[in-house]
Structures are given as structure tokens and as C-alpha cells.
Enzyme design. Structure first.
Site, PDB file in Angstrom:
ATOM      1  N   LYS A  22     -44.418  41.571  27.688  1.00 54.18           N
ATOM      2  CA  LYS A  22     -43.614  41.232  26.499  1.00 54.18           C
ATOM      3  C   LYS A  22     -42.143  41.013  26.858  1.00 54.18           C
ATOM      4  O   LYS A  22     -41.536  40.059  26.430  1.00 54.18           O
ATOM      5  CB  LYS A  22     -43.615  42.402  25.493  1.00 54.18           C
ATOM      6  N   ARG A  97     -43.571  48.839  15.768  1.00 55.92           N
ATOM      7  CA  ARG A  97     -44.560  49.565  16.557  1.00 55.92           C
ATOM      8  C   ARG A  97     -45.471  50.407  15.670  1.00 55.92           C
ATOM      9  O   ARG A  97     -46.396  51.022  16.169  1.00 55.92           O
ATOM     10  CB  ARG A  97     -43.827  50.503  17.509  1.00 55.92           C
ATOM     11  N   ARG A 134     -44.929  48.589  38.696  1.00 54.03           N
ATOM     12  CA  ARG A 134     -43.656  48.125  38.142  1.00 54.03           C
ATOM     13  C   ARG A 134     -42.463  48.912  38.695  1.00 54.03           C
ATOM     14  O   ARG A 134     -42.494  50.130  38.771  1.00 54.03           O
ATOM     15  CB  ARG A 134     -43.708  48.230  36.616  1.00 54.03           C
ATOM     16  N   ARG A 162     -39.906  53.281  36.670  1.00 50.64           N
ATOM     17  CA  ARG A 162     -39.375  53.694  35.368  1.00 50.64           C
ATOM     18  C   ARG A 162     -39.945  55.064  35.038  1.00 50.64           C
ATOM     19  O   ARG A 162     -41.127  55.294  35.253  1.00 50.64           O
ATOM     20  CB  ARG A 162     -39.774  52.664  34.299  1.00 50.64           C
ATOM     21  N   ARG A 173     -48.781  56.616  26.608  1.00 54.75           N
ATOM     22  CA  ARG A 173     -48.244  55.432  25.910  1.00 54.75           C
ATOM     23  C   ARG A 173     -49.371  54.503  25.468  1.00 54.75           C
ATOM     24  O   ARG A 173     -49.317  53.915  24.393  1.00 54.75           O
ATOM     25  CB  ARG A 173     -47.250  54.691  26.802  1.00 54.75           C
TER      26      ARG A 173
END
Ligand code: ADP
Length: 225
Positions: A22, A97, A134, A162, A173
């Protein structure tokens, strides 16, 4: 090719699970069409970095993979959309969300033109692999590109994982996504301005598919308004 009428705002919401791409796609679309990209995750991370009141209150929630309260998020986005640069349109990344946030956003849209909703669809095993790999810049926070080695190409900062991309937090998540965010897809999916895009293809193809889908959906939304 469908062109956007200059007098019609291009209002875009990006949906998709963590790791769907996204952020990258929102940045590309916003950049190439001169629109502000409004990422609620970035706004919250900037708050943490600056140790602001917002950052201090949201930190524990974010690092555990939960969601910041609807009231706080709705206020932040309402204020951001009221700024003049969002008048010609925007690309929202990370908001709404929850169904409560989506309902509040509908309320903010009156008189602003159609709202185009893009859902980037990626299988769960691919998401898990992407999130494990990532890296972001520990200094400026941008997502690292595959051709960067150990440092950030824009500021030279060190590349780091992260903090909320650790295995355990990622699973949380994704759980939160299925429980609270996936229902938004149902909330929007019957609207003529909703489009699902295959996010499991090379980034340039996702960008091209998004461009076509957004302009088509926006034209339909405008014709019906
Ligand atoms: P990703 O899309 O990779 O899951 P984001 O950068 O959009 O991550 O958001 C990171 C975290 O910030 C979320 O896990 C959540 O804790 C918080 N957050 C961001 N946007 C919202 C929102 N609209 N409502 C509640 N919490 C949010």
C-alpha cells in the site's frame, strides 16, 4: 486513456493487509498525480520520533500490533483533510482501518467528489515473507529498495527491521487486520467506485493496474454524482 477532469477531485483510499505494498503504491500514485499521500502509520511514527504527545500515547499500541483509538485517528485525518493541499484530492494509506473510521470518512466526504477505494490483494504466505524481509531506514524511515545494501540511498542512515515487523507482532497485526480491517472491504465492496487489484505481481504492474482502475472508478463515481 481515461483522463481526470481538472475540476473533479481525485479522492483515493488504499486498503490491504500489512505488507500488501500500500505505502509504495500510494506514494507512486500520489507523486505522479500531484496529490498528498496521507499515511496514518507515518504520522504516528513521526510522532514517536519527535516524542510528541501523540507519539507517547500511541507508542505501546503500535509496538504491540494493536490499533490506536478511532477518536484519535478520526481527529487526525479530519484535520489533515481540511488542509488546502487535500482540496484537489488525496491518497489515504492506513485509514480507515475500522468500520467506525470508514463511516466517519463518509461524513468528511460531503461535497468533495467521489471516493475511490482500492483493495490490494496478496496471499498471506507472500505477506509473511515480505514483512520478514522488509527493512526501513533507521534515520528517515523510508522503505528500503531491493538494490540498497546496508544504508539508505536518500540520507545514508542504517537500514533496520521495523520494530512492528518482528514475527510475533506481524502475526498480531494480521489478526487485527482480519478482525477489524477486513470488514471494511465488505463495507465498500458493493460501491461502483470499489476496485480490487492483484498485488502479487511486480510493483510496476500493480502501479499500472491501479492507475487504470482509479481513473475508471473515479469517472463512474463522478457520472453518478
Ligand atoms: P502497515 O500498513 O504496514 O500495517 P502502518 O504503517 O499503516 O502499517 O501502521 C502502523 C501501525 O500504526 C498500525 O499497526 C497501528 O498500530 C497504527 N495505525 C495506523 N493507522 C491507524 C488507524 N487508521 N487506526 C488505528 N491505528 C492505526
Amino acid at each position: 486513456m481515461i483522463q481526470q477532469r481538472p475540476d473533479v477531485a481525485l479522492n483515493v483510499v488504499m486498503l490491504g493487509p500489512p505488507g500488501a505494498g500500500k505505502g509504495t503504491q500510494a506514494e507512486r500514485f500520489a507523486g505522479s498525480h500531484g496529490l498528498p499521500r496521507i499515511s496514518t502509520g507515518d504520522i504516528l511514527r513521526e510522532g514517536i520520533h519527535a516524542n510528541s504527545e501523540l507519539g507517547r500515547s500511541a507508542k505501546a499500541t503500535i509496538y504491540s500490533g494493536g490499533l490506536v483509538s478511532d477518536d484519535v485517528m478520526i481527529k487526525i485525518v479530519g484535520e489533515r483533510l481540511a488542509r488546502p493541499d487535500a482540496g484537489r484530492g488525496f491518497v489515504l494509506d492506513g485509514f480507515p482501518r475500522t468500520v467506525a473510521q470508514a463511516t466517519a470518512l463518509d461524513g468528511m466526504m460531503s461535497g468533495r467528489g467521489p471516493l475511490v477505494v482500492v483493495d490490494i490483494v496478496v496471499p498471506e504466505d507472500v505477506l509473511l515473507r515480505r514483512l520478514a524481509a522488509r527493512r526501513i531506514c533507521g534515520n528517515c524511515g523510508v522503505n528500503a529498495q531491493v538494490d540498497w545494501t546496508t544504508s539508505c540511498a536518500s540520507c545514508g542512515g542504517e537500514l533496520v527491521h521495523r520494530r512492528d515487523d518482528s514475527d510475533q507482532v506481524v502475526l498480531e497485526r494480521l489478526k487485527v487486520y482480519h478482525r477489524q480491517t477486513k470488514p471494511i472491504v465488505d463495507f465498500y465492496s458493493r460501491r461502483p467506485t470499489f476496485r480490487a487489484i492483484d498485488g502479487n505481481q511486480p510493483p510496476d504492474l500493480v502501479t499500472a493496474a491501479m492507475d487504470t482502475a482509479i481513473f475508471q472508478a473515479s469517472a463512474i463515481g463522478e457520472a453518478r454524482a
